[in-house]
Design a protein around this motif. Structure first.
Motif, PDB file in Angstrom:
ATOM      1  N   HIS A   1      -5.951   4.329   5.748  1.00 19.74           N
ATOM      2  CA  HIS A   1      -7.313   4.057   5.288  1.00 19.74           C
ATOM      3  C   HIS A   1      -7.564   2.562   5.190  1.00 19.74           C
ATOM      4  CE1 HIS A   1     -10.494   3.444   2.257  1.00 19.74           C
ATOM      5  NE2 HIS A   1     -11.023   4.531   2.790  1.00 19.74           N
ATOM      6  N   ARG A   2      -6.635   1.823   4.619  1.00 25.93           N
ATOM      7  CA  ARG A   2      -6.819   0.386   4.450  1.00 25.93           C
ATOM      8  C   ARG A   2      -6.741  -0.347   5.783  1.00 25.93           C
ATOM      9  NH1 ARG A   2      -3.531  -0.876  -1.234  1.00 25.93           N
ATOM     10  NH2 ARG A   2      -4.942   0.350  -2.570  1.00 25.93           N
ATOM     11  N   LEU A   3      -5.886   0.111   6.673  1.00 23.99           N
ATOM     12  CA  LEU A   3      -5.814  -0.489   8.002  1.00 23.99           C
ATOM     13  C   LEU A   3      -7.125  -0.255   8.754  1.00 23.99           C
ATOM     14  CD1 LEU A   3      -4.333  -1.888  10.326  1.00 23.99           C
ATOM     15  CD2 LEU A   3      -3.379   0.343  10.950  1.00 23.99           C
ATOM     16  N   GLY A   4      -7.639   0.972   8.688  1.00 20.34           N
ATOM     17  CA  GLY A   4      -8.903   1.280   9.336  1.00 20.34           C
ATOM     18  C   GLY A   4     -10.032   0.445   8.770  1.00 20.34           C
ATOM     19  N   LEU A   5     -10.057   0.276   7.451  1.00 22.30           N
ATOM     20  CA  LEU A   5     -11.103  -0.518   6.809  1.00 22.30           C
ATOM     21  C   LEU A   5     -11.021  -1.979   7.236  1.00 22.30           C
ATOM     22  CD1 LEU A   5     -13.379  -0.868   4.753  1.00 22.30           C
ATOM     23  CD2 LEU A   5     -11.635  -1.132   2.963  1.00 22.30           C
ATOM     24  N   ALA A   6      -9.816  -2.557   7.206  1.00 24.14           N
ATOM     25  CA  ALA A   6      -9.651  -3.962   7.573  1.00 24.14           C
ATOM     26  C   ALA A   6     -10.051  -4.197   9.025  1.00 24.14           C
ATOM     27  CB  ALA A   6      -8.201  -4.401   7.349  1.00 24.14           C
ATOM     28  N   THR A   7      -9.638  -3.306   9.916  1.00 22.26           N
ATOM     29  CA  THR A   7      -9.962  -3.454  11.337  1.00 22.26           C
ATOM     30  C   THR A   7     -11.442  -3.252  11.584  1.00 22.26           C
ATOM     31  OG1 THR A   7      -7.765  -2.572  11.845  1.00 22.26           O
ATOM     32  CG2 THR A   7      -9.328  -2.721  13.659  1.00 22.26           C
TER      33      THR A   7
ATOM     34  N   SER B   1       0.838  -1.200   0.000  1.00 23.34           N
ATOM     35  CA  SER B   1       0.000   0.000   0.000  1.00 23.34           C
ATOM     36  C   SER B   1       0.869   1.244   0.000  1.00 23.34           C
ATOM     37  CB  SER B   1      -0.906   0.022   1.236  1.00 23.34           C
ATOM     38  OG  SER B   1      -1.779  -1.092   1.247  1.00 23.34           O
ATOM     39  N   PRO B   2       0.533   2.226  -0.829  1.00 22.10           N
ATOM     40  CA  PRO B   2       1.244   3.513  -0.751  1.00 22.10           C
ATOM     41  C   PRO B   2       1.034   4.122   0.635  1.00 22.10           C
ATOM     42  CG  PRO B   2      -0.102   3.375  -2.743  1.00 22.10           C
ATOM     43  CD  PRO B   2      -0.480   2.209  -1.880  1.00 22.10           C
ATOM     44  N   PRO B   3       2.009   4.837   1.158  1.00 19.77           N
ATOM     45  CA  PRO B   3       1.884   5.420   2.500  1.00 19.77           C
ATOM     46  C   PRO B   3       0.619   6.246   2.682  1.00 19.77           C
ATOM     47  CG  PRO B   3       4.125   5.656   1.686  1.00 19.77           C
ATOM     48  CD  PRO B   3       3.321   5.121   0.543  1.00 19.77           C
ATOM     49  N   ALA B   4       0.169   6.894   1.618  1.00 18.63           N
ATOM     50  CA  ALA B   4      -0.993   7.777   1.737  1.00 18.63           C
ATOM     51  C   ALA B   4      -2.279   7.025   2.032  1.00 18.63           C
ATOM     52  CB  ALA B   4      -1.153   8.599   0.452  1.00 18.63           C
ATOM     53  N   VAL B   5      -2.344   5.743   1.634  1.00 21.57           N
ATOM     54  CA  VAL B   5      -3.587   4.983   1.831  1.00 21.57           C
ATOM     55  C   VAL B   5      -3.434   3.902   2.902  1.00 21.57           C
ATOM     56  CG1 VAL B   5      -4.351   5.408  -0.526  1.00 21.57           C
ATOM     57  CG2 VAL B   5      -3.031   3.346  -0.010  1.00 21.57           C
ATOM     58  N   PHE B   6      -2.261   3.814   3.540  1.00 22.93           N
ATOM     59  CA  PHE B   6      -2.035   2.778   4.555  1.00 22.93           C
ATOM     60  C   PHE B   6      -3.055   2.891   5.684  1.00 22.93           C
ATOM     61  CE2 PHE B   6      -0.296   1.239   8.518  1.00 22.93           C
ATOM     62  CZ  PHE B   6       0.251   0.013   8.187  1.00 22.93           C
TER      63      PHE B   6
END
Length: 214
Positions: free
Chosen positions: A122-128, A115-120
């Motif tokens: 967001h994706r972590l929040g979504l997965a959690t 994941s690009p740093p800018a979306v890390f």
């Protein structure tokens, strides 16, 4: 005092109160050496969620997410190892714990390197958030149907259900105020599940009651 600050304090109080409800369960388990009715999977899933949301909170600079998930991670870790120390067959809970560790490591690996740093964040929040939504939806799709089938409310606690509604409602309000769906999304099914269980208590009576709906 602004509304967000008030809701933030309420959220901290209700969440810490909910975290500490596991202490009597853990203490009784250690004292009696009986782990039959201890919700080990929820402690493990809760710990995974706490760790992931702790990192998410650090990335979005949310002090409430950081402090509460740090407390939750510590308490759930204590509950997990207390359970393992007491249960007679340790292989299954240890395998589940290893699976949880692998999940966290794998999640952070893929999010970090793919994941690009800018979306890390967001994706972590979504997965959690998705993980917590699934976990907090179990009363709706597993527990309530089972109680309806058995026409029983065994294992329910009115105080715990009211506490769940208060805690989930405060997190929902906080998430809406900070405009973060990853915070409020998992708490909606938690509220619905607790309300549904209270409805069952009204219909079937308190645990141990012989009063049943005709």
């Amino acid at each position: 005092m602004e509304l967000l600050e008030i809701v933030g304090w309420i959220t901290q109080i209700t969440t810490v109160a909910m975290f500490t409800t596991g202490i009597p369960v853990c203490w009784s388990m250690v004292k009696t050496k009986d782990a039959r009715h201890v919700p080990y999977p929820f402690f493990l899933l809760g710990d995974i969620g706490n760790i992931c949301f702790l990192v998410y909170g650090l990335m979005v600079n949310d002090s409430i997410l950081i402090s509460l998930n740090l407390i939750g991670a510590v308490l759930n870790t204590v509950y997990i190892f207390a359970y393992i120390s007491v249960v007679s067959s340790k292989s299954h809970p240890i395998q589940m714990l290893i699976g949880g560790v692998i999940y966290i490591c794998g999640l952070f690996y893929f999010l970090t390197y793919l994941s690009p740093p800018a979306v890390f964040a967001h994706r972590l929040g979504l997965a959690t958030s998705l993980l917590n939504t699934v976990m907090l939806s179990t009363p709706l799709f597993l527990e309530i149907p089972q109680h309806l089938k058995e026409k029983s409310t065994e294992g329910m606690s009115m105080a715990m259900l009211i506490g769940t509604i208060a805690c989930a409602s405060s997190w929902t309000s906080y998430g809406l105020l900070v405009n973060d769906p990853f915070i409020y999304m998992p708490n909606v099914p938690a509220i619905l599940g607790a309300v549904g269980k209270i409805g069952l208590l009204v219909v079937y009576g308190m645990p141990g009651s012989k009063t049943k709906a005709e």
